[in-house]
Motif scaffolding. Structure first.
Motif, PDB file in Angstrom:
ATOM      1  N   ARG A   1      -2.332  -0.037  -2.546  1.00  0.00           N
ATOM      2  CA  ARG A   1      -2.166   1.158  -1.718  1.00  0.00           C
ATOM      3  C   ARG A   1      -3.087   1.124  -0.505  1.00  0.00           C
ATOM      4  NH1 ARG A   1       0.658   5.552  -2.623  1.00  0.00           N
ATOM      5  NH2 ARG A   1       0.169   7.461  -1.498  1.00  0.00           N
ATOM      6  N   PHE A   2      -4.322   0.616  -0.692  1.00  0.00           N
ATOM      7  CA  PHE A   2      -5.254   0.487   0.433  1.00  0.00           C
ATOM      8  C   PHE A   2      -4.699  -0.482   1.471  1.00  0.00           C
ATOM      9  CE2 PHE A   2      -8.618  -1.938   2.497  1.00  0.00           C
ATOM     10  CZ  PHE A   2      -9.365  -0.927   3.079  1.00  0.00           C
ATOM     11  N   VAL A   3      -4.144  -1.612   0.999  1.00  0.00           N
ATOM     12  CA  VAL A   3      -3.583  -2.591   1.928  1.00  0.00           C
ATOM     13  C   VAL A   3      -2.408  -1.995   2.691  1.00  0.00           C
ATOM     14  CG1 VAL A   3      -2.364  -4.795   2.067  1.00  0.00           C
ATOM     15  CG2 VAL A   3      -4.379  -4.574   0.606  1.00  0.00           C
ATOM     16  N   ALA A   4      -1.547  -1.242   1.979  1.00  0.00           N
ATOM     17  CA  ALA A   4      -0.349  -0.687   2.611  1.00  0.00           C
ATOM     18  C   ALA A   4      -0.685   0.414   3.607  1.00  0.00           C
ATOM     19  CB  ALA A   4       0.608  -0.154   1.538  1.00  0.00           C
ATOM     20  N   ILE A   5      -1.717   1.216   3.315  1.00  0.00           N
ATOM     21  CA  ILE A   5      -2.022   2.377   4.151  1.00  0.00           C
ATOM     22  C   ILE A   5      -2.984   2.033   5.281  1.00  0.00           C
ATOM     23  CG2 ILE A   5      -3.085   4.678   4.149  1.00  0.00           C
ATOM     24  CD1 ILE A   5      -2.005   5.103   1.376  1.00  0.00           C
ATOM     25  N   PHE A   6      -3.943   1.144   5.036  1.00  0.00           N
ATOM     26  CA  PHE A   6      -4.975   0.872   6.036  1.00  0.00           C
ATOM     27  C   PHE A   6      -4.913  -0.545   6.608  1.00  0.00           C
ATOM     28  CE2 PHE A   6      -6.870   4.282   3.435  1.00  0.00           C
ATOM     29  CZ  PHE A   6      -7.124   5.211   4.433  1.00  0.00           C
ATOM     30  N   ALA A   7      -4.921  -1.554   5.743  1.00  0.00           N
ATOM     31  CA  ALA A   7      -5.081  -2.927   6.226  1.00  0.00           C
ATOM     32  C   ALA A   7      -3.901  -3.387   7.071  1.00  0.00           C
ATOM     33  CB  ALA A   7      -5.285  -3.870   5.036  1.00  0.00           C
ATOM     34  N   VAL A   8      -2.672  -3.272   6.528  1.00  0.00           N
ATOM     35  CA  VAL A   8      -1.498  -3.751   7.265  1.00  0.00           C
ATOM     36  C   VAL A   8      -1.266  -2.957   8.551  1.00  0.00           C
ATOM     37  CG1 VAL A   8       0.997  -4.028   7.156  1.00  0.00           C
ATOM     38  CG2 VAL A   8      -0.420  -4.740   5.222  1.00  0.00           C
ATOM     39  N   PRO A   9      -1.343  -1.606   8.548  1.00  0.00           N
ATOM     40  CA  PRO A   9      -1.174  -0.885   9.825  1.00  0.00           C
ATOM     41  C   PRO A   9      -2.207  -1.276  10.876  1.00  0.00           C
ATOM     42  CG  PRO A   9      -0.896   0.629   7.996  1.00  0.00           C
ATOM     43  CD  PRO A   9      -1.390  -0.658   7.411  1.00  0.00           C
TER      44      PRO A   9
END
Length: 235
Positions: free
Chosen positions: A44-52
């Motif tokens: 969820r951290f990757v989807a919400i913060f890292a990738v954007p």
């Protein structure tokens, strides 16, 4: 002829990414370092913060006035053709389905250009090819990811109607979703209100259930955890 220097350049772009993926897989499957709940939080951290943020980093370097419009047109055309063919396959064949249409379209036209494609192409062909892939990412973020979100929500609405109104789905003439409903993907507790209008047809309204509102009022953290849907039909 590919030289050893070219091979080394490609490996320096690819190997770090694969090493990270192998370590992540081993940490969960073999060494049991992360639990499934921890993996869900990391994802969820990757989807919400890292990738954007990574997407913004590449997109912010793109000059919209210096884009290769022939390349963009060719990329757009092949996506439209693929979408058209998949639409025909879904609507006119027995094996076609919306789920497979979304999956095949994603795999065939939306490759992992951001994480793998850009570093690999820069290593193989130089900065110019990397800039072309950045332009593809810009169009994917603006148009094609939005289209996929629409298809996913359409799929969720279709499943909701077929589950809650299996015999009267054809009589539904309006389908309204309250503004506090974020998505129809089944992660929130939802309920449906069905009213029969003067024309004898169904008018359906989808809203969050009282249980979902109470959970949001008591604590915001559990509301972020995926949960099975609890759709209740009230006529």
């Amino acid at each position: 002829m590919i030289s050893w220097k070219d091979l080394y350049t490609v490996l320096t772009a690819v190997v770090p990414l694969y090493v990270a993926m192998i370590l992540a897989y081993g940490s969960v499957r073999w060494w049991k370092i992360f639990s499934p709940d921890q993996c869900s939080g990391i994802n969820r951290f990757v989807a919400i913060f890292a990738v954007p943020l990574l997407s913004f980093h590449f997109i912010s370097n793109n000059d919209p006035y210096a884009m290769n419009f022939r390349f963009i047109a060719a990329d757009t055309l092949q996506k439209i053709i693929m979408l058209f063919v998949l639409g025909i396959w879904t609507n006119f064949t027995k094996n076609g389905s919306l789920e497979w249409m979304i999956t095949i379209f994603s795999l065939s036209t939306l490759p992992n250009t951001l994480v793998m494609g850009i570093p690999l192409l820069i290593a193989m062909y130089g900065e110019y090819s990397g800039n072309l892939m950045v332009q593809v990412v810009v169009l994917q973020c603006i148009i094609w990811y939005t289209l996929l979100l629409f298809l996913f929500e359409y799929r969720g609405a279709k499943m909701l109607i077929m589950e809650q109104f299996p015999e009267t789905a054809a009589s539904i003439v309006s389908f309204k979703v309250d503004s506090d409903v974020v998505s129809l993907d089944g992660r929130d507790f939802l309920e449906t209100d069905a009213e029969i209008g003067d024309d004898g047809k169904l008018h359906v309204t989808v809203r969050k259930s009282n249980a979902s509102r109470r959970s949001l009022g008591l604590c915001s953290l559990p509301a972020l955890t995926p949960r099975p849907s609890n759709l209740i039909s009230r006529s």
